[in-house]
Design a protein around this motif. Sequence first.
Motif: not given
Length: 424
Positions: A220, A222, A224, A279, A281, A292
Amino acid sequence: MAKTFVFKFGGASVKDAKSFKNLREILFNRLRNHTVIVVSAMGKTTNALEELLNLKLEDKPIYEKSTKLKHYHLEICRELFLPENLIFPAIENFFSQLDRILEKPLSKENYDEYYDQVVSFGELISSRIVQEYLCAEGIFCLWQDAREIISTDSDYRFAKVKWDKTASQCQKHLMAKLERFPVITQGFIGSDEKGKTTTLGREGSDFTAAIIAHSLHSQSVTIWKDVEGVLNADPKRFPNTVKFEELDYKEAAELTYYGASVIHPKTIKPLANLSIPLFVKSFLNPDGSGTQIHHVDKPNTVPCIVVKDEQVLVSFRVTDFTFINESHIHQVYTEIEKLKLRVNLLQTSAISISIVIDKQLFKMEKLIAVLAKDFDIRYNESLQLITVKNHNRKITEELMSEKEVLLEQVTRTTFQIVVKPLAQ
């Protein structure tokens, strides 16, 4: 191949000492050995480096601006490190290298190549500070120069990735390190066959994360951000925004194409091709659900609003009383491609072609110089391109209210207008 994970932290997540401490808290309970951490330049460093280039072009003094930028980084380090830490001479060395580059002549002709050599220092410096700080806090990690793993052509400022070579270099340089420790690297930058630094396009650190994830077949990615996830509009411009819990790759790709700034436009494709979930976030609320992005069967029907600033509307009108045809469009697009411009909107009439492009230094005058012999060219600068995906009448009427609309285009699912921004 071991399972790997990629985290990307943008400039806002490392803008000051408090942000670094927050980053450490986020990573403390989430970090695995097989994690690559991609870091952007700190705060508004890229903007400051671009200002240095502008001063250099105008033959104005740059020392004050350069010194201020160095002190910005050193002040943050003084809050994070003991005085004897090696990060201080490292930063001094980076800025000495930058100063030596800035002593070289800069012109319109070599601007793009010069730009990449200068602006890349933002990521190089920030990533070293992140690595040193995490190690000092007991989170041991290794530093990787992204120019050793991201291979590109020599299309400076908009470099294209050489995927096979990049995948080979990522596996060669990263996998052995990841067996022992997480790895810190830079977003936005790569290198060409000559070893010269290249960049992947403004805000390209998201794309770097996707390139590495694709090359390593990661579990994955991610990203931020300073928002809770992917929203249907910019919360700084519009009230009552809606956060998506999940979003299909195609929907996310469309939004980035129209200019949604939460994700770089090139990020989605390399992830979607391998079904790697993305993702998004919030580093301000790391335990929040975020968004997601993956394969979703149910289509999105929520209206999404995207605003692009600093747009230029250019109209090419034929001068010999002929009608616009495919050869005219091809002629205009050929020159646009040579200048590495991207058309955000196209509209044709019987006697003219209108395009909307991002404002870029020198590009407008070059475009006019080449095409002025065949077209009467008019243009308007400092405009906004507003796009509504899944539009309805109420939203479009509200967006057009009290605005001077220069161009409008509507399809079944998408509404776009070019307007003069309201005076602040």
